[in-house]
Design an enzyme around this catalytic site. Structure first.
Site, PDB file in Angstrom:
ATOM      1  N   ARG A   1       0.799  -1.225   0.000  1.00 14.15           N
ATOM      2  CA  ARG A   1       0.000   0.000   0.000  1.00 14.15           C
ATOM      3  C   ARG A   1       0.828   1.270   0.000  1.00 14.15           C
ATOM      4  O   ARG A   1       0.578   2.179  -0.799  1.00 14.15           O
ATOM      5  CB  ARG A   1      -0.890   0.062   1.262  1.00 14.15           C
ATOM      6  CG  ARG A   1      -2.231  -0.539   1.136  1.00 14.15           C
ATOM      7  CD  ARG A   1      -2.628  -1.089   2.476  1.00 14.15           C
ATOM      8  NE  ARG A   1      -1.651  -2.105   2.824  1.00 14.15           N
ATOM      9  CZ  ARG A   1      -1.732  -3.358   2.383  1.00 14.15           C
ATOM     10  NH1 ARG A   1      -2.747  -3.740   1.676  1.00 14.15           N
ATOM     11  NH2 ARG A   1      -0.786  -4.240   2.659  1.00 14.15           N
ATOM     12  N   THR A   2       1.774   1.369   0.928  1.00 12.52           N
ATOM     13  CA  THR A   2       2.428   2.667   1.128  1.00 12.52           C
ATOM     14  C   THR A   2       3.227   3.046  -0.112  1.00 12.52           C
ATOM     15  O   THR A   2       3.111   4.167  -0.626  1.00 12.52           O
ATOM     16  CB  THR A   2       3.325   2.613   2.379  1.00 12.52           C
ATOM     17  OG1 THR A   2       2.558   2.071   3.449  1.00 12.52           O
ATOM     18  CG2 THR A   2       3.814   3.987   2.747  1.00 12.52           C
TER      19      THR A   2
ATOM     20  N   LYS B   1      25.753  -3.398  -0.891  1.00 11.19           N
ATOM     21  CA  LYS B   1      27.226  -3.270  -0.997  1.00 11.19           C
ATOM     22  C   LYS B   1      27.792  -2.496   0.171  1.00 11.19           C
ATOM     23  O   LYS B   1      28.985  -2.212   0.215  1.00 11.19           O
ATOM     24  CB  LYS B   1      27.587  -2.549  -2.301  1.00 11.19           C
ATOM     25  CG  LYS B   1      27.057  -3.215  -3.551  1.00 11.19           C
ATOM     26  CD  LYS B   1      27.306  -2.309  -4.768  1.00 11.19           C
ATOM     27  CE  LYS B   1      26.406  -2.679  -5.917  1.00 11.19           C
ATOM     28  NZ  LYS B   1      26.349  -1.605  -6.941  1.00 11.19           N
TER      29      LYS B   1
ATOM     30  N   ARG C   1      11.008   3.943   3.470  1.00 12.63           N
ATOM     31  CA  ARG C   1      10.671   2.936   4.499  1.00 12.63           C
ATOM     32  C   ARG C   1      11.937   2.177   4.838  1.00 12.63           C
ATOM     33  O   ARG C   1      12.719   1.805   3.938  1.00 12.63           O
ATOM     34  CB  ARG C   1       9.608   1.967   3.995  1.00 12.63           C
ATOM     35  CG  ARG C   1       9.414   0.797   4.954  1.00 12.63           C
ATOM     36  CD  ARG C   1       8.215  -0.033   4.640  1.00 12.63           C
ATOM     37  NE  ARG C   1       6.987   0.696   4.929  1.00 12.63           N
ATOM     38  CZ  ARG C   1       5.771   0.145   4.882  1.00 12.63           C
ATOM     39  NH1 ARG C   1       5.626  -1.123   4.553  1.00 12.63           N
ATOM     40  NH2 ARG C   1       4.702   0.867   5.164  1.00 12.63           N
TER      41      ARG C   1
ATOM     42  N   HIS D   1       4.657   5.684  11.676  1.00 15.44           N
ATOM     43  CA  HIS D   1       4.176   5.572  10.292  1.00 15.44           C
ATOM     44  C   HIS D   1       3.213   6.746  10.052  1.00 15.44           C
ATOM     45  O   HIS D   1       1.991   6.579   9.988  1.00 15.44           O
ATOM     46  CB  HIS D   1       3.473   4.227  10.108  1.00 15.44           C
ATOM     47  CG  HIS D   1       3.222   3.822   8.687  1.00 15.44           C
ATOM     48  ND1 HIS D   1       3.270   4.705   7.627  1.00 15.44           N
ATOM     49  CD2 HIS D   1       2.895   2.607   8.151  1.00 15.44           C
ATOM     50  CE1 HIS D   1       2.995   4.049   6.503  1.00 15.44           C
ATOM     51  NE2 HIS D   1       2.772   2.783   6.795  1.00 15.44           N
TER      52      HIS D   1
HETATM   53  N1   CP Z   1      -0.402  -0.003   5.785  1.00 20.97           N
HETATM   54  C1   CP Z   1       0.813  -0.288   5.281  1.00 20.97           C
HETATM   55  O1   CP Z   1       1.814   0.296   5.655  1.00 20.97           O
HETATM   56  O2   CP Z   1       0.815  -1.286   4.332  1.00 20.97           O
HETATM   57  P1   CP Z   1       2.098  -1.749   3.517  1.00 20.97           P
HETATM   58  O3   CP Z   1       3.040  -2.413   4.482  1.00 20.97           O
HETATM   59  O4   CP Z   1       1.585  -2.697   2.471  1.00 20.97           O
HETATM   60  O5   CP Z   1       2.720  -0.529   2.916  1.00 20.97           O
END
Ligand code: CP
Length: 315
Positions: A51-52, A80, A101, A129
């Site tokens: 999603r993100t 590396k 991320r 998040h």
């Molecule tokens: N909600 C969320 O962070 O989903 P993903 O891990 O798929 O990005």
């Protein structure tokens, strides 16, 4: 230059400003399709995501911009031995804005200190998040018409669930909000959230092991997955993974206007029969995630809102 690393990097008025822009975009997405022409988003994902990453990419494409990046550490030069600091200095030469991320808590913060472009934390370890929280806020406001005066139940893995930590920090700023923290003993909300956010802010909260007992009082039920990837041993995960499974039967005790949220991905903590219940809001969250990320990138890049013909900027 502004970054979004922690949800509180946005003041409360700025959060409201972002949600209002996201709602304008949702009401007329076509009006925004050339807002970011020639702008480039880099998605640097050192940890898996559906999603993100894809909603950030969809958001930039919806604004008329371009995307580049990597979906996994193993296809980047991190394998590396390249540091986050060096990587972000390089990516700053290629892109106008970055979503990162990383499994290590604090990695996006470190990146922001070396970046020449805005950095957005797209999830750092079991920490925060913030863009999921913006998604959650938009969904709650849509469902309930307000962010004040809500009893919010958070259920499942409250220890490692970074979406939970960010949501508590943010919702604690609203009036008359009460939290019900539903988890096994081993997966309780971390002490720093209890002490620094809830106790320090005099925010009412209770902790319970029973979803059934909590259910009747809730306006929002935020279900979470037990975060397998953050456990040190598989035995503990197997013992805890089925702690809570929301079913239609359990929802019989809930308010008729409860909203059930989940950041997704789901494993088994919400039974499939709940999907057809009008109280299930988790796929609306997914759609709202695109609008809040469009709004966030517009604000961080200072783009022009075609509805007002003015540049948007964080206030
Ligand atoms: N909600 C969320 O962070 O989903 P993903 O891990 O798929 O990005």
């Amino acid at each position: 230059m502004r970054h979004l690393i922690d949800p509180l990097d946005l003041s409360k008025p700025e959060t409201e400003q972002l949600l209002a822009l996201a709602e304008r975009i949702r009401s007329d997405p076509a009006a925004y399709q050339e807002v970011a022409v020639h702008k480039k988003l880099a998605t640097l994902f050192y940890e898996p995501s559906t999603r993100t990453r894809l909603s950030f990419e969809a958001a930039m494409l919806n604004l008329g911009g371009h995307v580049l990046g990597f979906p996994s550490e193993i296809v980047s030069s991190a394998t590396k031995g390249e540091s986050v600091a060096d990587t972000i200095r390089v990516i700053s030469c290629y892109a106008d804005i970055v979503a990162m991320r990383h499994p290590k808590e604090g990695a996006p913060l470190r990146a922001s200190r070396y970046a020449k472009v805005p950095v957005i934390n797209a999830g750092d370890g079991g920490h925060q998040h913030p863009t999921q929280t913006l998604t959650d806020l938009m969904t709650i406001r849509t469902r309930k018409g307000r962010l004040n005066g809500l009893t919010i139940g958070l259920c499942g893995d409250l220890k490692f669930g970074r979406t939970v930590h960010s949501l508590i920090k943010t919702m604690a700023r609203y009036e008359n909000v009460r939290f019900v923290l539903i988890s096994p003993e081993e997966l309780r909300v971390p002490d720093y959230i209890i002490k620094d956010v809830l106790l320090a802010g005099h925010i009412p909260f209770t902790e319970t092991r029973s979803l059934e007992d909590a259910m009747p009082s809730l306006d929002i039920l935020y279900m979470t997955r037990v975060q397998k990837e953050r456990f040190f041993n598989e035995e503990d995960y197997i013992r805890l993974k089925n702690s809570y499974i929301l079913t239609e039967e359990k929802l019989q005790k809930a308010k008729p206007d409860l909203a059930v949220l989940h950041p997704l991905p789901r494993v088994n903590e919400i039974a499939l029969d709940v999907d057809d219940d009008p109280r299930a809001a988790y796929f609306e969250q997914v759609q709202n995630g695109v609008y809040v990320r469009m709004a966030l990138m517009m604000l961080l890049l200072g783009l022009t809102d075609p509805k007002t013909e003015k540049k948007v900027a964080l206030c």
